[in-house]
Design an enzyme around this catalytic site. Structure first.
Site, short mmCIF file in Angstrom:
data_model
loop_
_atom_site.label_atom_id
_atom_site.label_comp_id
_atom_site.label_asym_id
_atom_site.label_seq_id
_atom_site.Cartn_x
_atom_site.Cartn_y
_atom_site.Cartn_z
N HIS A 145 0.84 -1.20 0.00
CA HIS A 145 0.00 0.00 0.00
C HIS A 145 0.87 1.25 0.00
CE1 HIS A 145 -3.58 2.46 1.25
NE2 HIS A 145 -2.61 3.22 1.76
N GLU A 146 1.85 1.27 0.89
CA GLU A 146 2.72 2.45 0.98
C GLU A 146 3.62 2.58 -0.25
OE1 GLU A 146 2.10 4.68 3.06
OE2 GLU A 146 0.69 3.44 4.19
N HIS B 160 1.96 4.52 -2.83
CA HIS B 160 2.13 5.98 -2.67
C HIS B 160 3.55 6.41 -3.03
CE1 HIS B 160 -1.76 6.41 -0.81
NE2 HIS B 160 -1.43 5.77 0.30
#
Length: 436
Positions: A24-25, A28
């Protein structure tokens, strides 16, 4: 051994959760770096630092509590203009501005997030949730097409010896009860269906469709027995039966009642097994999960109230209600320790992990700060203001100062913490029982 399996299930889910958060990170991190934003930190977990290593300008590491993660981007909000902050929450707003200013490194004032065009900011913020959706699709595709969905195979598990009288509680054959068409035709347990009425079949559902549509009709059937094909003839009788799908689950009408219909019946039972599905089934399963989670979030206040009531009354928890990380881990441990085939347990654990990633995808899209969806809303509002000014040839507006939304952000954060605490306590004191 049971304790070891229980711990293994928990570790499986913890590792899966860690990977999900890490990816998920990365969702980003990668677009942020591609767009030139300075990223100071990439961290998995919260609290005290366990380990970290600086590579280039970014510090990568792990923290004690594996309940989330974050990346620290330079200039999420506009730099402070030096003017004093007024209002009831001025201390909170000022602290947020000061913390934001500290992320802007000297000489890198242009490499800040808030200066990116609207679409780039949205790409960065959606990158995390989309990564979880991609991971969920991969997991469900592996389950559906790599392992297969459990449903009736063409192998016959058993043959009913007689047709039991309708409308009675009789469960055993008695003298005078007519033999079922399958028993009369000589079908034996272990036979593998090859074709029915001249149509090759690859699943029991395909054979059932032909049989159910042909009450009273003579059907030619070929089965494989001990490596050789055997020709049989079978004539389905008309019988009132409760309809099921390919996996044996009841088919329900609009009122939730099981569908009952007059269909052809022969009295043979299939052996359940994992049947690989077309590659498109995985995305379909992920989409169905997204719909369920969206529905859950729409009724979240009611669901949380029910969790609170069950916590104090000891009533059974709703199996379709929300769970905390503790609840998911506990459930994973119970699944791993269940007396069932290893593949069955692995499938359930993968299903849990896929559903968890769907939940991360949907939950992070809620349009409230500090969630990713909240940052998307801020970027959209900033873009709309800029477009409006351009259309009407007005001066370029200053960037939206989202630090003014800190009071709302704090309220949302407190609610999220409260929700997490309630679910964790409930998952310890009165856990959901999905295994019966």
């Amino acid at each position: 051994m049971e304790i070891l399996l229980y711990v293994t299930g928990i570790l499986f889910m913890l590792v899966g959760l860690g990977l999900s958060i890490g990816l998920h990170e990365i969702g980003h991190l990668v677009p942020a770096k591609l767009f030139g934003v300075r990223v100071g930190q990439y961290m998995i977990g919260f609290g005290p630092r366990l380990w970290s290593k600086k590579i280039g300008e970014t510090e990568y590491g792990f923290k004690v509590l594996p309940l989330g993660g974050f990346i620290s981007m330079s200039g999420m909000y506009p730099a402070s203009d030096g003017r004093p902050v007024r209002g009831l929450f001025r201390t909170l707003v000022q602290d947020a501005r000061s913390a934001n200013d500290e992320t802007i490194a000297e000489g890198a004032e242009e490499r800040v997030f808030y200066r990116l065009p609207m679409w780039k900011r949205i790409v960065v913020m959606l990158g995390g949730p989309v990564m979880n959706l991609i991971l969920a699709v991969i997991i469900f595709t592996v389950l559906a097409s790599g392992i297969g969905l459990q449903q009736g195979t063409t192998t016959i598990a058993g043959v009913n010896e007689c047709v039991l009288p309708a409308g009675t509680s009789q469960t055993e054959c008695e003298p005078g009860d007519p033999a079922t068409p399958a028993a009369g035709a000589g079908v034996l347990p272990g036979d593998v269906l090859v074709s029915v009425d001249g149509t090759p079949v690859s699943t029991f559902a395909e054979a059932s469709d032909i049989v159910q549509a042909a009450p009273g009709q003579r059907l030619d059937m070929v089965v494989s027995r001990d490596g050789e094909n055997v020709d049989l003839t079978i004539t389905p009788i008309s019988a009132e039966r409760e309809l099921t799908d390919a996996s044996g689950q009841p088919l329900l009408d609009e009122d939730g009642e099981q569908i009952v219909a007059e269909v052809g019946y022969v009295g043979m039972l299939s052996q359940m097994g994992y049947v690989p599905q077309p590659i498109g089934v995985g995305p379909e399963l992920a989409g169905e999960n997204v719909g369920r989670v969206v529905g859950l979030i729409g009724t979240l206040p009611v669901k949380l109230w029910d969790v609170g009531v069950s916590l104090f009354t000891g009533a059974d928890r709703d199996p379709d209600g929300p769970l905390s990380v503790v609840g998911v881990g506990r459930l994973a441990g119970e699944v791993a320790a269940t007396d069932a085939p290893v593949l069955n347990r692995f499938v359930v654990l993968l299903n849990l992990l896929g559903s968890l990633n769907v939940a991360l995808f949907v939950f992070n899209l809620i349009p409230l700060l500090p969630l990713d969806g909240g940052h998307v809303v801020v970027a959209l509002w900033d873009g709309i203001r800029r477009a409006w000014a351009k259309v009407f040839r007005r001066p370029h507006p200053a960037p939206v100062d989202a630090t003014r939304l800190v009071p709302l952000t704090v309220i949302v954060a407190v609610l999220l913490i409260g929700m997490g605490a309630l679910l964790m306590i409930a998952d310890v004191v009165n856990p959901v029982d999905l295994l019966g």
